[in-house]
Structure formats: structure tokens, C-alpha cells
Design an enzyme around this catalytic site. Structure first.
Site, PDB file in Angstrom:
ATOM      1  N   GLU A   1       0.882  -1.167   0.000  1.00  0.00           N
ATOM      2  CA  GLU A   1       0.000   0.000   0.000  1.00  0.00           C
ATOM      3  C   GLU A   1       0.915   1.211   0.000  1.00  0.00           C
ATOM      4  O   GLU A   1       1.325   1.705   1.034  1.00  0.00           O
ATOM      5  CB  GLU A   1      -0.919  -0.025   1.223  1.00  0.00           C
ATOM      6  CG  GLU A   1      -2.095   0.940   1.097  1.00  0.00           C
ATOM      7  CD  GLU A   1      -1.745   2.356   1.523  1.00  0.00           C
ATOM      8  OE1 GLU A   1      -1.108   3.086   0.711  1.00  0.00           O
ATOM      9  OE2 GLU A   1      -2.085   2.728   2.639  1.00  0.00           O
TER      10      GLU A   1
ATOM     11  N   GLU B   1       4.803  11.243  -1.524  1.00  0.00           N
ATOM     12  CA  GLU B   1       5.578  10.341  -0.673  1.00  0.00           C
ATOM     13  C   GLU B   1       6.630   9.567  -1.451  1.00  0.00           C
ATOM     14  O   GLU B   1       7.583   9.069  -0.875  1.00  0.00           O
ATOM     15  CB  GLU B   1       4.698   9.361   0.120  1.00  0.00           C
ATOM     16  CG  GLU B   1       3.742  10.026   1.083  1.00  0.00           C
ATOM     17  CD  GLU B   1       2.949   9.027   1.897  1.00  0.00           C
ATOM     18  OE1 GLU B   1       3.406   7.878   2.060  1.00  0.00           O
ATOM     19  OE2 GLU B   1       1.864   9.393   2.376  1.00  0.00           O
TER      20      GLU B   1
END
Length: 488
Positions: free
Chosen positions: A183, A192
Site C-alpha cells: 500500500e 511520498e
């Protein structure tokens, strides 16, 4: 017509100051508490690295190194706390999608070797073991690995799951894996930059013909209406009013004139309030047209270099429901869980075409083949003619089903699109316009999109959009507007 903006108040929380935090529902509550925790975590991490060369005691023979101090402080530290893992786990659209993707495709996991990249609490590794995987390597960079080991043992999967602490870049595995599950998605999909690590794991550890969960991803934009744009302007003005009162106090109390900093402060606040995206719980009724997909990723074929390069796209956003101007762009993503097939050659076991179970040690990617097909174009070169090898590869490629993407027994999709039942913890990213763009139904917003990594912190993003109204209305006459937002 009077109700077209009824849900326009549904939005918006400022983007988090922590690149790792993707749980906006609790952001305000934890913001103050997180600061001392983050400072302590960074200090503890530095001590561990100094004493052990990694974060924490070594508890697996496969453990690697901890993240470097700056990347830990900017990204990893938040994921080391159970409250943040809880925030993600209780997002049942997210957790349920992964559970269904694994459990409803047990055949793909039965007796397979699985790698979970960024396992966190270990939940995806546990799902994989529940589906019948014979071995799961659960890799976690932070001390959350200790909790993952506890959870795995408590649920009696410690005979199948091995939790490995360290960054994926530094760990070693004793074998190749059949499936990589992770994930990795951040706000607006790419924030990110964790997908880099997943692709690195793919290139290092995934068997030819192996599967990725998820396997595909898409990014969307749509025009929307929201009153929050006006609210952002008010917040900016209030901030500047507070600054002017602050100047008076400083001069009155301490005889120090700080007015020379006013322009810098104004620029700083304007950037935050006017040029930073916001987390949003957007209702579908706020959209003024359908979402347009401007980028697709096939995780089997995309490269790390492609990810690091600027994302450039052109997309037309149709205006279907215009009872006012466009106040913002709404951005979201979805991911799909599919499986690629192992080649089933018409000639049986081709001597020059290596299937994923082939024991040949001389497999190399053929240089003349499209990179998209590289997972299925492993060629065993032997003293026979190269031309024969080419022919056998082509025969092998003919054996691929359709486009080379074999759907899972039960394909799944996880979407973060606006939803009347409520958002995922990712919500949507809202890019507010100052001023709004006047449009009419039937118009389109012709846009050029650029998504790039920020120079100061590669885990954060910049979005640039050039937009022009096209169509037959009176609004389709202006020059293109150049817009920019930070996705912090």
C-alpha cells in the site's frame, strides 16, 4: 439551480505539514502531540543508528539498514506510531479493498512466495498468509516492525511470515518472490514517492511473470465548485491582519520595528493559503463535470526513471453542470488489482523461451523487445543461431493472452473519487482557484498538466496547470492562465 452549491461547504483541511501523514481526519487533534513525538523519534533513531548501524536491535537475519536521519524525520517517523497505523486500518474502503483483492484471489496466492513492501502493522502480510501463501517477507523500515512481529505471532502466522526490518534498498532476500503487495499510494497518488521503493523491489526480487498488488494506477482531475476558495482568501487576510497587530505590539512593548519583514511574511502566507493544495471530502454534487484520467501506470512496466521525470499531460475537462464558476480542481486516483499471466507456449516447453519456472541461469532481457513485455521476454541464448532465438521469443509472445494482462479471478479496484458515503483517508486533493474561472455548460477546460517532485523534499510535489476555456460561450475567449500549487 438554487441548490447547485448546497454542498460547496464540504471540504477542506489544510495540507499536512508532515509528508507522511495521510490521515487527515485526525490531523488537527494530533498535530501538537506529534511534534515532541517526532523529535523524540528522530533522536532515538539517531542513537540506534550510531550504536547499531540501523534502527533498533537486529531480530531477523535478513534485517537491513534504517532510513537516513533526514528521510526518517521527513517521512518514516509518523508510520512508527500505532495511532497512525490505526487511522489507516480503520479506513475500511482501503483495508477492505486489499482484503478482497487477496482473499477473493486465493488461487493466485496459494503456495506462493509474497513480498510485502512497507508492511506497517503487518496486515497485508497476514491477508496473504490467510490466502495460503507459503512464505511472506514483510519488510518495514521503522520500529513498527516490532509491533508487526507481535501481531503476526499472536495470530499464529509466524511460521509463514518473516518480518524484516530495514529499507527495501538495503535488505536481501534468500529467494525471488511470486507476488509483491504494497500500500504505497500517497495523496494525489504520487506524494511520498514510495512507489520508487516498490519498483526497486520489483526489479530486485520479483520472478519473471510475477504479479504486483495493485498492478495498475490512474490519476484524475475534474472541475468543481466550493465555497472554501473564498474561505482561504479570508484566512489569508486574517493572517495579515494578525501580523499588523503583532507589529504594533512589538514596537510598543520592545521598541523594535519588524515592518521590514512584512513583505516576506506576506509572501510566505500567500503561498500557504493561496498556492497549497487542501485535503478535501468532496461530495459528487460539487463536481461540474466527469473526472478525466490524465495519467495511467502499469506497475509491471513503468521504470523508476520515468517516475522521477516530470509528469506531463494534456487533458480536456468538460463542463456539464455549470451554475457558477469553477472554484477549484479536484484530484484523485484509483488503483486496480490484476495479474499478468505466465506464458503458455503453443509448442509446450520452448527450449529458447524461459517460463517463470525455468531453471535456466542465463536468462536476459532481449534488447530488441518492448520494455512493456520484458517480464515475459526472457531468452536463453545458446550456441544455436540468434535468429532461431528471435523466432522462439516471437512464438512465446504470441502465447500471451490478449494485451498480456490476465485479469485475476476477481479483479478489484480501490477508488478515492468523491463519494457520497464518505472519503477514504486519502480524501481528494483540492486545488483552489483565485480568482475562479467563469464557464458555461458545454464549455471545456483545456489543460496542460505538469506534476513534479519538489526540489527541497523529493517526497512532496508541485502541480502546474495551464488552463484555457474552450467552447462557444462568451467565456471561451480569454488567454490561458498559468497556475501552481504545492502538494505538501
Amino acid at each position: 439551480m438554487l441548490n447547485c452549491r448546497a454542498n460547496s461547504h464540504r471540504l477542506v483541511q489544510p495540507a499536512s505539514s508532515s509528508p507522511s501523514c495521510r490521515s487527515s481526519s485526525l490531523r488537527s487533534r494530533h498535530q501538537q502531540a506529534l511534534r515532541p513525538l517526532r523529535s523524540k523519534a528522530v533522536n532515538d533513531q539517531n542513537v540506534d543508528m550510531a550504536e547499531n548501524g540501523r534502527g533498533g536491535a537486529r531480530t531477523s537475519r535478513l534485517d537491513g539498514k534504517a532510513p537516513d536521519g533526514s528521510d526518517f524525520a521527513n517521512y518514516f517517523c509518523t508510520y512508527a506510531y500505532l495511532y497512525h497505523q490505526k487511522d489507516m486500518l480503520e479506513d475500511h474502503k482501503r483495508t477492505g479493498a486489499y482484503y478482497n483483492a487477496v482473499i477473493q484471489n486465493r488461487r493466485q496466492f496459494k503456495d506462493k512466495v509474497v513480498l510485502d513492501v512497507g508492511t506497517g502493522s503487518g496486515i497485508l502480510a497476514i491477508f496473504s498468509a490467510m490466502a495460503g501463501a507459503k512464505k511472506v517477507y514483510a519488510v518495514e523500515a521503522t520500529d513498527m516492525a516490532k509491533h508487526a512481529r507481535t501481531l503476526v505471532a499472536h495470530n499464529k502466522f509466524d511460521g509463514v511470515i518473516e518480518v524484516v526490518q530495514g529499507t527495501i534498498e538495503t535488505i536481501e532476500l534468500p529467494e525471488k518472490v511470486d507476488i509483491i503487495i504494497s500500500e504505497w499510494m500517497g495523496y494525489f497518488l504520487l506524494r511520498e514517492s514510495m512507489l520508487d521503493s516498490v519498483l526497486l523491489a520489483r526489479d530486485r526480487f520479483l520472478k519473471p511473470g510475477g504479479a504486483l498488488y495493485p498492478s495498475h494506477a490512474r490519476m484524475y482531475l475534474a472541475p468543481m465548485r466550493t465555497n472554501a476558495s473564498a474561505g482561504r482568501i479570508n484566512d489569508f487576510q486574517n493572517s495579515m491582519y494578525g501580523w499588523s497587530e503583532f507589529l504594533k505590539e512589538m514596537k510598543g512593548f520592545y521598541q523594535v520595528d519588524l515592518d521590514c519583514l512584512s513583505e516576506a511574511y506576506r509572501s510566505e502566507q500567500k503561498e500557504y493559503y493561496m498556492s497549497t493544495s487542501a485535503w478535501g471530502n468532496v461530495h459528487p454534487s460539487q463536481l461540474m463535470g466527469p473526472g478525466a484520467c490524465f495519467k495511467k501506470y502499469d506497475l509491471h512496466s513503468v521504470t523508476i526513471d520515468e517516475l522521477k521525470a516530470d509528469l506531463l499531460a494534456e487533458v480536456s475537462l468538460p463542463i456539464v453542470d455549470a451554475c457558477g464558476p469553477v472554484d477549484a480542481f479536484c484530484g484523485w486516483f484509483d488503483v486496480e488489482f490484476k495479474v499478468r499471466p505466465a506464458p503458455a507456449c503453443l509448442l509446450g516447453r520452448c527450449p529458447w523461451y524461459c517460463t517463470p519456472t525455468c531453471s535456466c541461469q542465463s536468462r536476459t532481457a532481449h534488447p530488441l523487445l518492448c520494455p512493456t513485455l520484458l517480464p515475459y521476454s526472457r531468452v536463453c541464448f545458446n550456441p544455436l543461431s540468434l535468429l532461431t532465438g528471435h523466432l522462439m521469443v516471437l512464438l512465446g509472445l504470441l502465447c500471451l493472452q490478449g494485451s498480456g494482462q490476465n485479469p485475476a479471478d476477481d479483479p478489484m479496484k480501490l477508488s478515492t473519487a468523491p463519494d457520497a458515503t464518505g472519503p477514504t483517508h486519502w480524501g481528494q486533493q483540492v486545488f483552489m482557484l483565485h480568482p475562479s474561472i467563469d464557464v458555461a455548460s458545454g464549455d471545456s477546460l483545456t489543460t496542460k498538466v505538469k506534476v513534479a517532485r519538489q526540489k527541497v523534499n523529493h517526497r512532496l510535489l508541485e502541480l502546474d496547470i495551464e488552463v484555457k476555456v474552450t467552447g462557444n460561450s462568451i467565456h471561451a475567449t480569454g488567454e490561458p492562465r498559468q497556475l501552481n500549487w504545492h502538494i505538501d
